[in-house]
Design an enzyme around this catalytic site. Structure first.
Site, PDB file in Angstrom:
ATOM      1  N   ARG A  35       0.848  -1.066  -0.015  1.00  0.00           N
ATOM      2  CA  ARG A  35       0.196   0.003   0.017  1.00  0.00           C
ATOM      3  C   ARG A  35       0.900   1.129  -0.032  1.00  0.00           C
ATOM      4  O   ARG A  35       0.931   1.949   0.900  1.00  0.00           O
ATOM      5  CB  ARG A  35      -1.124  -0.183   1.169  1.00  0.00           C
ATOM      6  CG  ARG A  35      -2.012  -1.166   0.565  1.00  0.00           C
ATOM      7  CD  ARG A  35      -3.116  -1.087   1.615  1.00  0.00           C
ATOM      8  NE  ARG A  35      -4.576  -1.025   0.697  1.00  0.00           N
ATOM      9  CZ  ARG A  35      -5.635  -1.482   1.231  1.00  0.00           C
ATOM     10  NH1 ARG A  35      -5.820  -1.529   2.421  1.00  0.00           N
ATOM     11  NH2 ARG A  35      -6.654  -1.377   0.444  1.00  0.00           N
TER      12      ARG A  35
ATOM     13  N   GLN B 260      -1.284   2.838  -5.708  1.00  0.00           N
ATOM     14  CA  GLN B 260      -2.794   3.431  -5.787  1.00  0.00           C
ATOM     15  C   GLN B 260      -3.728   3.074  -6.947  1.00  0.00           C
ATOM     16  O   GLN B 260      -4.888   2.380  -6.754  1.00  0.00           O
ATOM     17  CB  GLN B 260      -3.186   4.692  -5.305  1.00  0.00           C
ATOM     18  CG  GLN B 260      -2.721   5.100  -3.833  1.00  0.00           C
ATOM     19  CD  GLN B 260      -2.937   6.286  -3.527  1.00  0.00           C
ATOM     20  OE1 GLN B 260      -3.180   7.160  -4.250  1.00  0.00           O
ATOM     21  NE2 GLN B 260      -2.821   6.451  -2.185  1.00  0.00           N
TER      22      GLN B 260
ATOM     23  N   ASP C  74      -4.844  -0.692  -6.940  1.00  0.00           N
ATOM     24  CA  ASP C  74      -5.250  -1.280  -5.688  1.00  0.00           C
ATOM     25  C   ASP C  74      -6.577  -1.756  -5.590  1.00  0.00           C
ATOM     26  O   ASP C  74      -7.495  -1.053  -5.318  1.00  0.00           O
ATOM     27  CB  ASP C  74      -4.860  -0.204  -4.468  1.00  0.00           C
ATOM     28  CG  ASP C  74      -5.071  -0.807  -3.191  1.00  0.00           C
ATOM     29  OD1 ASP C  74      -5.823  -1.725  -2.946  1.00  0.00           O
ATOM     30  OD2 ASP C  74      -4.614  -0.305  -2.257  1.00  0.00           O
TER      31      ASP C  74
ATOM     32  N   SER D 171      -8.799  -1.569  -2.710  1.00  0.00           N
ATOM     33  CA  SER D 171      -9.578  -0.155  -2.451  1.00  0.00           C
ATOM     34  C   SER D 171     -10.628   0.032  -3.277  1.00  0.00           C
ATOM     35  O   SER D 171     -11.819   0.538  -3.008  1.00  0.00           O
ATOM     36  CB  SER D 171      -8.495   1.037  -2.480  1.00  0.00           C
ATOM     37  OG  SER D 171      -7.658   0.790  -1.479  1.00  0.00           O
TER      38      SER D 171
ATOM     39  N   TYR E 247      -2.527  -0.999   7.778  1.00  0.00           N
ATOM     40  CA  TYR E 247      -3.659  -2.159   8.203  1.00  0.00           C
ATOM     41  C   TYR E 247      -3.477  -2.116   9.440  1.00  0.00           C
ATOM     42  O   TYR E 247      -2.445  -1.825  10.182  1.00  0.00           O
ATOM     43  CB  TYR E 247      -3.086  -3.551   7.635  1.00  0.00           C
ATOM     44  CG  TYR E 247      -3.282  -3.806   6.204  1.00  0.00           C
ATOM     45  CD1 TYR E 247      -4.721  -3.775   5.620  1.00  0.00           C
ATOM     46  CD2 TYR E 247      -2.397  -4.047   5.176  1.00  0.00           C
ATOM     47  CE1 TYR E 247      -4.937  -4.154   4.232  1.00  0.00           C
ATOM     48  CE2 TYR E 247      -2.507  -4.140   3.798  1.00  0.00           C
ATOM     49  CZ  TYR E 247      -3.849  -4.354   3.388  1.00  0.00           C
ATOM     50  OH  TYR E 247      -3.966  -4.278   2.019  1.00  0.00           O
TER      51      TYR E 247
HETATM   52  P1  NAD Z   1      -8.923  -3.030   5.967  1.00  0.00           P
HETATM   53  O1  NAD Z   1     -10.297  -3.636   5.001  1.00  0.00           O
HETATM   54  O2  NAD Z   1      -7.970  -4.191   6.144  1.00  0.00           O
HETATM   55  O3  NAD Z   1      -9.669  -3.005   7.500  1.00  0.00           O
HETATM   56  C1  NAD Z   1     -11.060  -2.067   7.582  1.00  0.00           C
HETATM   57  C2  NAD Z   1     -10.673  -1.029   8.981  1.00  0.00           C
HETATM   58  O4  NAD Z   1     -11.071  -1.959   9.997  1.00  0.00           O
HETATM   59  C3  NAD Z   1      -9.209  -0.550   9.195  1.00  0.00           C
HETATM   60  O5  NAD Z   1      -9.410   0.959   8.996  1.00  0.00           O
HETATM   61  C4  NAD Z   1      -8.861  -1.161  10.395  1.00  0.00           C
HETATM   62  O6  NAD Z   1      -7.992  -0.302  11.094  1.00  0.00           O
HETATM   63  C5  NAD Z   1     -10.322  -1.288  11.154  1.00  0.00           C
HETATM   64  N1  NAD Z   1     -10.259  -2.357  12.302  1.00  0.00           N
HETATM   65  C6  NAD Z   1      -9.597  -3.354  12.472  1.00  0.00           C
HETATM   66  N2  NAD Z   1      -9.730  -3.884  13.507  1.00  0.00           N
HETATM   67  C7  NAD Z   1     -10.505  -3.151  14.335  1.00  0.00           C
HETATM   68  C8  NAD Z   1     -11.091  -3.182  15.640  1.00  0.00           C
HETATM   69  N3  NAD Z   1     -10.793  -4.376  16.504  1.00  0.00           N
HETATM   70  N4  NAD Z   1     -11.777  -2.039  15.824  1.00  0.00           N
HETATM   71  C9  NAD Z   1     -12.278  -1.100  14.935  1.00  0.00           C
HETATM   72  N5  NAD Z   1     -11.765  -1.133  13.880  1.00  0.00           N
HETATM   73  C10 NAD Z   1     -10.927  -1.810  13.308  1.00  0.00           C
HETATM   74  O7  NAD Z   1      -8.664  -1.769   5.719  1.00  0.00           O
HETATM   75  P2  NAD Z   1      -8.421  -0.861   4.540  1.00  0.00           P
HETATM   76  O8  NAD Z   1      -9.692  -0.351   3.913  1.00  0.00           O
HETATM   77  O9  NAD Z   1      -7.768  -1.988   3.395  1.00  0.00           O
HETATM   78  O10 NAD Z   1      -7.530   0.246   4.660  1.00  0.00           O
HETATM   79  C11 NAD Z   1      -6.283   0.262   5.282  1.00  0.00           C
HETATM   80  C12 NAD Z   1      -5.801   1.542   5.239  1.00  0.00           C
HETATM   81  O11 NAD Z   1      -4.915   1.531   4.267  1.00  0.00           O
HETATM   82  C13 NAD Z   1      -6.431   2.605   5.324  1.00  0.00           C
HETATM   83  O12 NAD Z   1      -5.765   3.732   6.088  1.00  0.00           O
HETATM   84  C14 NAD Z   1      -6.253   3.338   4.034  1.00  0.00           C
HETATM   85  O13 NAD Z   1      -6.611   4.593   3.861  1.00  0.00           O
HETATM   86  C15 NAD Z   1      -4.986   2.795   3.719  1.00  0.00           C
HETATM   87  N6  NAD Z   1      -4.802   2.596   2.325  1.00  0.00           N
HETATM   88  C16 NAD Z   1      -3.558   2.778   1.629  1.00  0.00           C
HETATM   89  C17 NAD Z   1      -3.316   3.167   0.185  1.00  0.00           C
HETATM   90  C18 NAD Z   1      -2.288   3.780  -0.338  1.00  0.00           C
HETATM   91  O14 NAD Z   1      -1.759   4.483   0.041  1.00  0.00           O
HETATM   92  N7  NAD Z   1      -1.817   2.798  -1.757  1.00  0.00           N
HETATM   93  C19 NAD Z   1      -4.218   2.328  -0.560  1.00  0.00           C
HETATM   94  C20 NAD Z   1      -5.432   1.951   0.161  1.00  0.00           C
HETATM   95  C21 NAD Z   1      -5.553   1.853   1.395  1.00  0.00           C
END
Ligand code: NAD
Length: 375
Positions: free
Chosen positions: A122, A127, A130, A133, A232
């Site tokens: 990530r 991006q 992804d 996402s 994550y």
């Molecule tokens: P995910 O699908 O893995 O998880 C969903 C959410 O659940 C996450 O925000 C996680 O922190 C939360 N979570 C996990 N355990 C929890 C708990 N016990 N209680 C409450 N919440 C909990 O996450 P995602 O949608 O894949 O995104 C993760 C991160 O990656 C985000 O910050 C996103 O912005 C980032 N991201 C970055 C890029 C990039 O820079 N290329 C691309 C995509 C996502």
């Protein structure tokens, strides 16, 4: 190079890994051919003739697609029967469920070079590739739309001559890509939205969408853990979970709709909505458990079913993006095309698996009969 697009075979999978737009780009320059299995795009509203017009060759049967292609683009991991049709050295790109060890080992044994899009690092350069996402974004939207249609009340506040209708209260648990889209969608529909996440940086994101952040105070050790890894979340301790549950229980009691999206890669989903919390909700409330595939954030939700328990509707569809297959496929196919751009020289047609590139190396699942080594 010959690209193969087999029809997806997993039940309920309506998406397809290429669209006329991406076929056109792959076949431009005449270095590459694209073979599409007849009917592969039907679930995503893409008839064969649109693929043909974009430059693809329509192939009647799956075995021909498998045997004639150098690079297979798929949405889901191949089923056993599909894997048997693949040959050593073929390249496979898709959502290959890399945390399923037996599945990954079977892919490695088959000798294919497989890229699991779930493993994509990530970083900002990745991006546009992804897949998690792009699909989570659609899932978050669809979760709110399903909740809104199941809920027998309205989302916005209405002031009418017959009296006032109160705005629905929505709680979103887990503010990653899906959670953020769920918040934005629920806000657009006029609901009052609250959200929570272990990662403290999500507070600002939640507030910037006009929702309220439910903040669980963290100890110093938890602050370190909550930073997560590579964007994550990591698994939090028992003590945190208790404090979170106490705080969240109060908010859930007041909520009409709860959307849960909390995931930890390769681990069972954390239980965030207990049976007692479900019991505390008003009849007709709705829970959409987007983590159902990984065991669920609510123990009462059932995979791929809508059930009513303690008067609450529990929606457990595990493949929400497939319910918006046309847009989901368009974004997915573009993600794959962008990923291929790391290895494919569109001018010369050369294909080179450059393992020096951290995105290529990070998403490589297996090659030469071996699982790719990772830390
Ligand atoms: P995910 O699908 O893995 O998880 C969903 C959410 O659940 C996450 O925000 C996680 O922190 C939360 N979570 C996990 N355990 C929890 C708990 N016990 N209680 C409450 N919440 C909990 O996450 P995602 O949608 O894949 O995104 C993760 C991160 O990656 C985000 O910050 C996103 O912005 C980032 N991201 C970055 C890029 C990039 O820079 N290329 C691309 C995509 C996502």
């Amino acid at each position: 190079m010959k690209f193969g697009i087999p029809a997806e075979t997993q039940a309920g999978e309506t998406r397809v890994a290429a669209t006329p737009e991406t076929v056109k780009k792959l076949t431009a320059g005449s270095h590459h051919a694209v073979l599409v299995q007849a009917g592969a795009g039907i679930g995503a509203n893409i008839p064969d003739d649109q693929f043909e017009a974009a430059g693809a060759k329509i192939v009647a049967a799956a075995p021909d697609v498998y045997s004639q292609s150098d690079i297979l683009l798929k949405v889901r991991a191949p089923a056993d029967g599909e894997l048997a049709q693949m040959r050593s050295g073929q390249v496979l790109i898709g959502l290959l469920n890399p945390h399923n060890k037996p599945g990954a080992e079977a892919l490695a044994r088959s000798g294919v070079t497989a890229f699991a899009m779930e493993l994509l690092p990530r970083i900002s350069r990745a991006q546009s590739m992804d897949v998690l996402s792009s699909q989570a974004n659609i899932g978050g939207y669809k979760a709110v739309m399903l909740a809104a249609t199941t809920f027998q009340r309205l989302m916005p506040m209405l002031m009418t001559a017959a009296g006032t209708v109160k705005a629905a209260r929505v709680v979103v648990m887990g503010v990653g890509v899906a959670g953020l889209q769920a918040i934005a969608t629920a806000k657009r529909l006029g609901a009052v939205v609250e959200a929570t996440d272990v990662r403290p940086e999500t507070k600002e994101q939640v507030e910037s969408l006009g929702a309220k952040f439910i903040e669980v105070p963290l100890t110093e050790a938890e602050k370190e853990l909550a930073k997560g890894q590579g964007g994550y979340a990591r698994e939090m301790g028992e003590d945190y979970r208790k404090r979170q549950a106490a705080l969240v229980a109060e908010r859930i009691k007041q909520a009409d709709i709860v959307i849960t999206t909390a995931l930890i890669p390769g681990r069972p989903a954390p239980v965030l909505v207990t049976e007692d919390m479900v019991k505390s909700m008003r009849p007709g409330s709705v829970i959409v458990d987007m983590a159902v595939e990984q065991g669920g954030n609510c123990p009462l939700s059932e995979k791929d079913r809508v059930v009513v328990k303690h008067g609450v509707n529990l929606i457990g569809y595990s493949n929400l993006p497939a319910m918006a297959a046309a847009d989901a496929s368009a974004l997915y196919a573009r993600n794959l095309l962008n990923f291929l751009g790391l290895m494919l020289d569109m001018k010369t047609g050369a294909f080179n698996i450059n393992r020096e590139d951290e995105i290529v190396a990070g998403s490589l699942l297996c090659m030469d009969g071996q699982l790719a080594r990772r830390e």
